[in-house]
Design a protein around this motif. Structure first.
Motif, PDB file in Angstrom:
ATOM      1  N   GLY A 101       0.822  -1.219   0.000  1.00 50.55           N
ATOM      2  CA  GLY A 101       0.000   0.000   0.000  1.00 50.55           C
ATOM      3  C   GLY A 101       0.851   1.261   0.000  1.00 50.55           C
ATOM      4  O   GLY A 101       0.569   2.204  -0.742  1.00 50.55           O
ATOM      5  N   LEU A 102       1.911   1.291   0.827  1.00 54.54           N
ATOM      6  CA  LEU A 102       2.760   2.483   0.897  1.00 54.54           C
ATOM      7  C   LEU A 102       3.551   2.692  -0.390  1.00 54.54           C
ATOM      8  O   LEU A 102       3.730   3.828  -0.850  1.00 54.54           O
ATOM      9  CB  LEU A 102       3.715   2.371   2.091  1.00 54.54           C
ATOM     10  N   PHE A 105       1.149   4.033  -2.864  1.00 51.60           N
ATOM     11  CA  PHE A 105       0.857   5.428  -2.538  1.00 51.60           C
ATOM     12  C   PHE A 105       1.998   6.339  -3.018  1.00 51.60           C
ATOM     13  O   PHE A 105       1.749   7.425  -3.549  1.00 51.60           O
ATOM     14  CB  PHE A 105       0.662   5.558  -1.028  1.00 51.60           C
ATOM     15  N   SER A 183      -4.488   5.712  -9.393  1.00 53.65           N
ATOM     16  CA  SER A 183      -4.599   6.860  -8.491  1.00 53.65           C
ATOM     17  C   SER A 183      -3.706   8.010  -8.946  1.00 53.65           C
ATOM     18  O   SER A 183      -4.065   9.183  -8.785  1.00 53.65           O
ATOM     19  CB  SER A 183      -4.207   6.439  -7.066  1.00 53.65           C
ATOM     20  N   SER A 234      -5.906  12.151   0.462  1.00 51.77           N
ATOM     21  CA  SER A 234      -4.892  11.137   0.776  1.00 51.77           C
ATOM     22  C   SER A 234      -5.449  10.025   1.659  1.00 51.77           C
ATOM     23  O   SER A 234      -5.103   8.848   1.481  1.00 51.77           O
ATOM     24  CB  SER A 234      -3.694  11.788   1.468  1.00 51.77           C
ATOM     25  N   ILE A 238      -5.423   6.223   0.432  1.00 47.68           N
ATOM     26  CA  ILE A 238      -4.732   5.100   1.077  1.00 47.68           C
ATOM     27  C   ILE A 238      -5.710   3.956   1.324  1.00 47.68           C
ATOM     28  O   ILE A 238      -5.388   2.782   1.100  1.00 47.68           O
ATOM     29  CB  ILE A 238      -4.090   5.567   2.398  1.00 47.68           C
ATOM     30  N   LEU A 241      -6.301   2.225  -1.892  1.00 42.85           N
ATOM     31  CA  LEU A 241      -5.163   1.410  -2.325  1.00 42.85           C
ATOM     32  C   LEU A 241      -5.089   0.118  -1.526  1.00 42.85           C
ATOM     33  O   LEU A 241      -4.760  -0.942  -2.076  1.00 42.85           O
ATOM     34  CB  LEU A 241      -3.860   2.204  -2.149  1.00 42.85           C
ATOM     35  N   LEU A 242      -5.407   0.188  -0.223  1.00 46.31           N
ATOM     36  CA  LEU A 242      -5.342  -1.026   0.594  1.00 46.31           C
ATOM     37  C   LEU A 242      -6.469  -1.993   0.276  1.00 46.31           C
ATOM     38  O   LEU A 242      -6.251  -3.198   0.133  1.00 46.31           O
ATOM     39  CB  LEU A 242      -5.370  -0.649   2.077  1.00 46.31           C
ATOM     40  N   ALA A 287      -5.477   6.649   8.752  1.00 45.36           N
ATOM     41  CA  ALA A 287      -5.084   7.453   7.585  1.00 45.36           C
ATOM     42  C   ALA A 287      -5.831   8.781   7.566  1.00 45.36           C
ATOM     43  O   ALA A 287      -5.238   9.832   7.287  1.00 45.36           O
ATOM     44  CB  ALA A 287      -5.364   6.672   6.297  1.00 45.36           C
TER      45      ALA A 287
END
Length: 307
Positions: A101-102, A105, A183, A234, A238, A241-242, A287
């Motif tokens: 995920g990070l 991102f 994204s 953001s 996040i 994305l997760l 987040a």
């Protein structure tokens, strides 16, 4: 700032209770049981299994036992991975999902800011049109199609990157790009619009009239004032994305929580489904709190509004 943080944390506690309660009762209402299969078990064995996992108790007692365990940090045993608790499975798989995920991102932010800024600087040129066409493609392309395309190009056609598994940094590139490029395309369009809106404001005219170099105006004044919409999204980004990593983890055979969540749904492993859902809820709340903190640090009016 501390008071602001404590207030946000206190607000999030009812959210966790509601998520846990809704997940529990939705799964309870799903037809069938976790130990139903094509080959039916003898009634005595089925009763013993249900007694072991307290499934023979009334629903309110099951809910009480679940919430009591949850308050103690115990997510219960997995129905399908014998001998392993949900805590152990999440502890093994959560770092992988967070890393993916990070990285995704980072891809989304870096690509989005770069191409959005370049498109705004070269407005209505071929660079602008190419960037916006690519971003439209990135937004509309599903992750499983993009992932398959990247595997075909970089793994099968040119043999540059491994097509699957999670055994080193080279294995992280294709999944991160697959998850982050969509994204990035959205952020690029957002940054371009925000930059073009701010470029007409008085502080830019004043800076240009003062003879400040154009690069300094863009990177020190314009970009700083145009990045607020990106910070605001953001938290949900996040989260997206997760939760979007389910398909990517399955596609690239990554041993993360998303892959276990998919198999837990097909296997009716209810404690694992509830545990993974709660962990994702925690990640989303954390987040959003971090985004609120950054936004309040950039714009003190938010802290004043909270008082």
């Amino acid at each position: 700032m501390l008071k602001f943080l404590i207030k946000r944390i206190l607000y999030s506690i009812p959210v966790f209770i509601v998520v846990a309660t809704l997940t529990f009762f939705i799964l309870y209402c799903v037809p069938g049981g976790p130990f139903d299969s094509e080959k039916k078990l003898p009634p005595e064995i089925l009763l013993n299994i249900e007694t072991k996992y307290h499934l023979n108790l009334p629903v309110w007692q099951q809910y009480y036992q679940y919430m009591k365990g949850l308050a103690q940090g115990d997510l219960g045993p997995s129905y399908k991975y014998t001998g392993r608790s949900v805590n152990e499975i999440i502890a093994d798989t959560f770092p992988v999902s967070i890393k993916l995920g990070l990285l995704s991102f980072s891809v989304a932010i870096s690509f989005g800011l770069f191409f959005g800024t370049v498109a705004a600087i070269y407005k209505e040129s071929w660079i602008d049109r190419l960037s916006m066409t690519a971003s439209s493609g990135g937004i509309s392309l599903p992750t499983f199609v993009l992932g398959s395309l990247l595997i075909f190009i970089f793994s099968i056609l040119f043999h540059l990157l491994p097509p699957a598994l999670w055994e080193g940094w080279s294995y992280t590139l294709l999944p991160s790009l697959t998850l982050g490029l969509g994204s990035a395309a959205y952020i690029a369009r957002l940054v371009r619009s925000s930059l073009l809106e701010n470029v007409l404001k008085d502080f830019v005219r004043t800076a240009r009239a003062s003879g400040i170099p154009e690069k300094k105006i863009v990177f020190k004044y314009l970009l700083r004032n145009s990045i607020s919409p990106v910070i605001s999204i953001s938290g949900p980004l996040i989260a997206g994305l997760l939760t979007g990593s389910f398909i990517v983890e399955y596609l690239f055979s990554i041993p993360g929580m998303g892959r276990y969540f998919v198999t837990a749904v097909t296997n009716r492993d209810y404690p694992l489904i509830m545990g993974v859902t709660l962990v994702y809820a925690v990640v989303i709340v954390v987040a959003n709190i971090m985004v609120d903190l950054v936004s309040s640090w950039i714009d003190p009016r938010m802290r004043e509004h909270e008082r």
